[in-house]
Design an enzyme around this catalytic site. Structure first.
Site, PDB file in Angstrom:
ATOM      1  N   ARG A  34       0.853  -1.193   0.000  1.00  9.94           N
ATOM      2  CA  ARG A  34       0.000   0.000   0.000  1.00  9.94           C
ATOM      3  C   ARG A  34       0.887   1.242   0.000  1.00  9.94           C
ATOM      4  O   ARG A  34       2.082   1.132   0.206  1.00  9.94           O
ATOM      5  CB  ARG A  34      -0.919  -0.033   1.230  1.00  9.94           C
ATOM      6  CG  ARG A  34      -1.821  -1.269   1.163  1.00  9.94           C
ATOM      7  CD  ARG A  34      -2.643  -1.540   2.407  1.00  9.94           C
ATOM      8  NE  ARG A  34      -3.354  -2.810   2.230  1.00  9.94           N
ATOM      9  CZ  ARG A  34      -2.814  -4.014   2.466  1.00  9.94           C
ATOM     10  NH1 ARG A  34      -1.564  -4.106   2.927  1.00  9.94           N
ATOM     11  NH2 ARG A  34      -3.500  -5.111   2.245  1.00  9.94           N
ATOM     12  N   HIS A 127       2.769 -15.429   6.515  1.00 11.81           N
ATOM     13  CA  HIS A 127       2.194 -15.526   5.162  1.00 11.81           C
ATOM     14  C   HIS A 127       3.000 -16.431   4.244  1.00 11.81           C
ATOM     15  O   HIS A 127       2.806 -16.397   3.028  1.00 11.81           O
ATOM     16  CB  HIS A 127       2.056 -14.124   4.547  1.00 11.81           C
ATOM     17  CG  HIS A 127       1.023 -13.272   5.234  1.00 11.81           C
ATOM     18  ND1 HIS A 127       0.893 -11.912   5.030  1.00 11.81           N
ATOM     19  CD2 HIS A 127       0.064 -13.595   6.137  1.00 11.81           C
ATOM     20  CE1 HIS A 127      -0.101 -11.450   5.776  1.00 11.81           C
ATOM     21  NE2 HIS A 127      -0.613 -12.442   6.461  1.00 11.81           N
ATOM     22  N   CYS A 162       4.067 -35.822  -9.317  1.00 13.20           N
ATOM     23  CA  CYS A 162       2.859 -36.574  -8.961  1.00 13.20           C
ATOM     24  C   CYS A 162       1.649 -36.113  -9.768  1.00 13.20           C
ATOM     25  O   CYS A 162       0.576 -36.703  -9.667  1.00 13.20           O
ATOM     26  CB  CYS A 162       2.563 -36.452  -7.458  1.00 13.20           C
ATOM     27  SG  CYS A 162       1.676 -34.956  -6.996  1.00 13.20           S
TER      28      CYS A 162
END
Ligand code: OAD
Length: 256
Positions: A34, A127, A162
């Site tokens: 921001r 995070h 995978c």
């Protein structure tokens, strides 16, 4: 003055917790989200939601490559603020560094002082970490560079052996923070005697509530941030200066 008061409280504390956001990495050249030149001026948060990743992993990855290029453009290294925190450690009562940043710079700063000390604060990356990807099926983690290279060369989305799709090992909008991580962050905030919020706008969760939780549990709350935050009124000390000026000063005062 204010910094001396903070330093006194840090010296007298049992548990000091540092909580950091994008502003601590801004002097290293990593843009903030921001404010001026913020990442969310150039991109739309909606491009990076968990829902979009699930619906359209190809489009998500195409945008994520651009975001990664804007955020982590070239070389960036820990700055004086990361280093001051890394150097403080448990001798100075710094128990943990909780960070919202995914740039890995607290870890790098810790590595550079590791040989000199045995009392490192723990680092909790709330995070996640942008330097890794994780397969959403088998859970395998990989370094980001080779996977981003494959994606840049047209493998969209990049997939694991995978067959599962790789996801940046970060928390996306609309994705829950891992329960154990948020629990540990809350208990550290609750038991802290000094809680320092550094370089964060304190507008998203859990950033907005952790310093308030610390304040209501009796901690001295210090905020170091260039702009005002919605938590300033709950803080004991607010310092509106650059993190690379303030953190080394605090460290020097604590060690005096
Ligand atoms: P923001 O970009 O919201 O806030 C960074 C703050 O750092 C601003 O308030 C600036 O004023 C301040 N700042 C910038 N440079 C500084 C400097 N050199 N010294 C002191 N202060 C400085 O970043 P965060 O609060 O970290 O989430 O954002 C929180 C979360 O929102 C991010 O982790 C990200 C974002 O959306 C996810 O990606 C899940």
């Amino acid at each position: 003055d204010d910094l001396e008061r903070l330093a006194d409280d840090i010296r007298d504390a049992e548990t000091v917790v540092a909580f950091t956001g994008a502003g601590i990495s801004q002097p290293s050249g990593v843009p903030t989200f921001r404010g001026d030149d913020g990442v969310w001026d150039k991109f739309d948060e909606g491009q990076f939601t968990y829902g979009r990743f699930q619906r359209n992993p190809e489009g998500f990855w195409a945008d994520r490559i651009e975001l990664q290029q804007v955020m982590f453009d070239g070389e960036y290294e820990p700055n004086a603020a990361h280093e001051a925190l890394a150097a403080m450690g448990r001798d100075d009562n710094l128990e943990a560094i909780l960070t919202q940043n995914t740039d890995g710079l607290h870890g790098e700063a810790a590595t550079s002082v590791r040989e000199e000390r045995t009392d490192e604060p723990s680092i909790l990356e709330l995070h996640g970490n942008s330097q890794r990807v994780r397969c959403i099926d088998c859970g395998k983690r990989m370094e980001d560079d080779p996977i981003f290279e494959r994606a840049t060369n047209g493998e969209l989305p990049p997939t694991c052996d995978c067959g599962g799709v790789y996801k940046p090992d970060v928390v996306l909008f609309g994705e829950q923070l891992p329960g154990a991580v948020i629990q540990r962050a809350r208990s550290l905030a609750g038991e802290s005697d000094v809680f320092l919020a550094i370089g964060s706008s304190l507008v998203v969760e859990p950033a907005a509530s952790l310093p308030r939780l610390a304040a209501s549990s009796g901690a001295t709350v210090g905020i170091v941030n260039l702009e005002s935050t919605p938590v300033d009124s709950s803080a004991d000390v607010v310092v509106r200066e650059d993190v690379t000026d303030v953190l080394p000063k605090i460290r020097d005062l604590v060690e005096k």
